[in-house]
Design a protein around this motif. Structure first.
Motif, PDB file in Angstrom:
ATOM      1  N   GLN A 102      -2.156 -20.817  45.790  1.00 53.07           N
ATOM      2  CA  GLN A 102      -2.887 -19.655  45.275  1.00 53.07           C
ATOM      3  C   GLN A 102      -3.995 -20.094  44.321  1.00 53.07           C
ATOM      4  O   GLN A 102      -5.128 -19.647  44.420  1.00 53.07           O
ATOM      5  N   ILE A 103      -3.658 -20.984  43.397  1.00 55.71           N
ATOM      6  CA  ILE A 103      -4.661 -21.466  42.443  1.00 55.71           C
ATOM      7  C   ILE A 103      -5.760 -22.205  43.185  1.00 55.71           C
ATOM      8  O   ILE A 103      -6.938 -22.070  42.872  1.00 55.71           O
ATOM      9  N   TYR A 104      -5.386 -22.991  44.220  1.00 58.04           N
ATOM     10  CA  TYR A 104      -6.422 -23.710  44.950  1.00 58.04           C
ATOM     11  C   TYR A 104      -7.380 -22.749  45.648  1.00 58.04           C
ATOM     12  O   TYR A 104      -8.577 -23.018  45.732  1.00 58.04           O
ATOM     13  N   ASN A 105      -6.877 -21.610  46.114  1.00 57.93           N
ATOM     14  CA  ASN A 105      -7.785 -20.611  46.703  1.00 57.93           C
ATOM     15  C   ASN A 105      -8.815 -20.168  45.672  1.00 57.93           C
ATOM     16  O   ASN A 105      -9.992 -20.009  45.993  1.00 57.93           O
ATOM     17  N   TYR A 106      -8.374 -20.007  44.430  1.00 60.99           N
ATOM     18  CA  TYR A 106      -9.311 -19.632  43.365  1.00 60.99           C
ATOM     19  C   TYR A 106     -10.288 -20.770  43.077  1.00 60.99           C
ATOM     20  O   TYR A 106     -11.471 -20.532  42.832  1.00 60.99           O
ATOM     21  N   VAL A 107      -9.790 -22.026  43.099  1.00 55.86           N
ATOM     22  CA  VAL A 107     -10.682 -23.176  42.911  1.00 55.86           C
ATOM     23  C   VAL A 107     -11.733 -23.197  44.010  1.00 55.86           C
ATOM     24  O   VAL A 107     -12.924 -23.378  43.751  1.00 55.86           O
ATOM     25  N   SER A 108     -11.303 -22.983  45.256  1.00 55.31           N
ATOM     26  CA  SER A 108     -12.244 -22.956  46.387  1.00 55.31           C
ATOM     27  C   SER A 108     -13.273 -21.843  46.212  1.00 55.31           C
ATOM     28  O   SER A 108     -14.464 -22.043  46.463  1.00 55.31           O
ATOM     29  N   ASP A 109     -12.808 -20.671  45.797  1.00 58.95           N
ATOM     30  CA  ASP A 109     -13.731 -19.552  45.572  1.00 58.95           C
ATOM     31  C   ASP A 109     -14.741 -19.903  44.477  1.00 58.95           C
ATOM     32  O   ASP A 109     -15.918 -19.562  44.575  1.00 58.95           O
ATOM     33  N   ALA A 124      -6.175 -17.292  37.243  1.00 58.99           N
ATOM     34  CA  ALA A 124      -5.362 -18.517  37.270  1.00 58.99           C
ATOM     35  C   ALA A 124      -4.133 -18.428  36.363  1.00 58.99           C
ATOM     36  O   ALA A 124      -3.979 -19.202  35.433  1.00 58.99           O
ATOM     37  N   LYS A 125      -3.258 -17.529  36.654  1.00 60.80           N
ATOM     38  CA  LYS A 125      -1.986 -17.414  35.935  1.00 60.80           C
ATOM     39  C   LYS A 125      -0.877 -17.833  36.881  1.00 60.80           C
ATOM     40  O   LYS A 125      -0.714 -17.250  37.956  1.00 60.80           O
ATOM     41  N   PHE A 126      -0.083 -18.862  36.500  1.00 66.39           N
ATOM     42  CA  PHE A 126       0.989 -19.345  37.356  1.00 66.39           C
ATOM     43  C   PHE A 126       2.174 -18.395  37.324  1.00 66.39           C
ATOM     44  O   PHE A 126       2.530 -17.870  36.285  1.00 66.39           O
ATOM     45  N   LYS A 127       2.797 -18.199  38.492  1.00 56.60           N
ATOM     46  CA  LYS A 127       4.017 -17.394  38.587  1.00 56.60           C
ATOM     47  C   LYS A 127       5.221 -18.204  38.119  1.00 56.60           C
ATOM     48  O   LYS A 127       6.231 -17.665  37.740  1.00 56.60           O
ATOM     49  N   TYR A 128       5.135 -19.512  38.208  1.00 54.27           N
ATOM     50  CA  TYR A 128       6.191 -20.411  37.769  1.00 54.27           C
ATOM     51  C   TYR A 128       5.514 -21.685  37.295  1.00 54.27           C
ATOM     52  O   TYR A 128       4.412 -21.997  37.713  1.00 54.27           O
ATOM     53  N   PRO A 129       6.161 -22.423  36.403  1.00 53.88           N
ATOM     54  CA  PRO A 129       5.505 -23.635  35.892  1.00 53.88           C
ATOM     55  C   PRO A 129       5.364 -24.701  36.985  1.00 53.88           C
ATOM     56  O   PRO A 129       6.210 -24.803  37.880  1.00 53.88           O
ATOM     57  N   THR A 130       4.286 -25.452  36.920  1.00 57.42           N
ATOM     58  CA  THR A 130       4.080 -26.582  37.827  1.00 57.42           C
ATOM     59  C   THR A 130       3.689 -27.782  36.987  1.00 57.42           C
ATOM     60  O   THR A 130       3.182 -27.644  35.875  1.00 57.42           O
TER      61      THR A 130
END
Length: 153
Positions: A102-109, A124-130
């Motif tokens: 999901q975050i990468y889709n935002y990076v691509s956008d 860019a808010k994570f649903k769970y920690p990474t």
């Protein structure tokens, strides 16, 4: 840095990690990707028919060059954009949050100019920690001591 345990999720046990160039660019460039979050490694492994999490003890040598992003920042975003664009870096190890799908889709956008930098940060808010720790050089791989593996059910 003290001794820590890291996990690598995949389709087979990896007792001798190697750095393999991939046709796909990744967050922190070419390297052997691990995490300290076992559940995250299990998610990585679930992409495959055979689901394996390899386990390592890590002792990071002081002479290695390390880039650590303690949180998602402008510098983190710029680093990921550069790496995902194929630009190399000179670090032995890179540590920080992962740009999941999901975050990468935002990076691509953001890269494509579809959204602004400000819009990226709102989304860019994570649903769970990474968390990822990437061993980028052969010298960095020497920090890993293979402990075994577990199958993911």
């Amino acid at each position: 840095m003290a001794l820590l345990t890291v996990y690598h999720g995949g389709y087979q046990a990896v007792d001798k990690p190697k750095i393999r160039a991939s046709k796909n660019t990744k967050d922190f460039g070419t390297g052997f990707y691990c995490t300290i979050i076992k559940e995250q490694a299990q998610r990585w492994a679930r992409r495959y028919n055979t689901k394996i999490v390899s386990i390592y003890d890590v002792k990071i040598f002081s002479e290695l060059t390390i880039m650590e992003f303690k949180e998602m920042t402008e510098e983190w975003l710029d680093f990921i954009v550069a790496c995902r664009s194929g630009q190399p870096h000179d670090y032995d190890i890179v540590i920080g949050a992962m740009a999941d799908d999901q975050i990468y889709n935002y990076v691509s956008d953001y890269i494509d100019g579809t959204i602004t930098r400000e819009q990226f940060w709102v989304l860019a808010k994570f649903k769970y920690p990474t968390y990822q720790i990437v061993f980028c050089t052969d010298e960095a791989l020497k920090c890993l001591n293979y402990r075994g593996f577990e199958e993911v059910r």
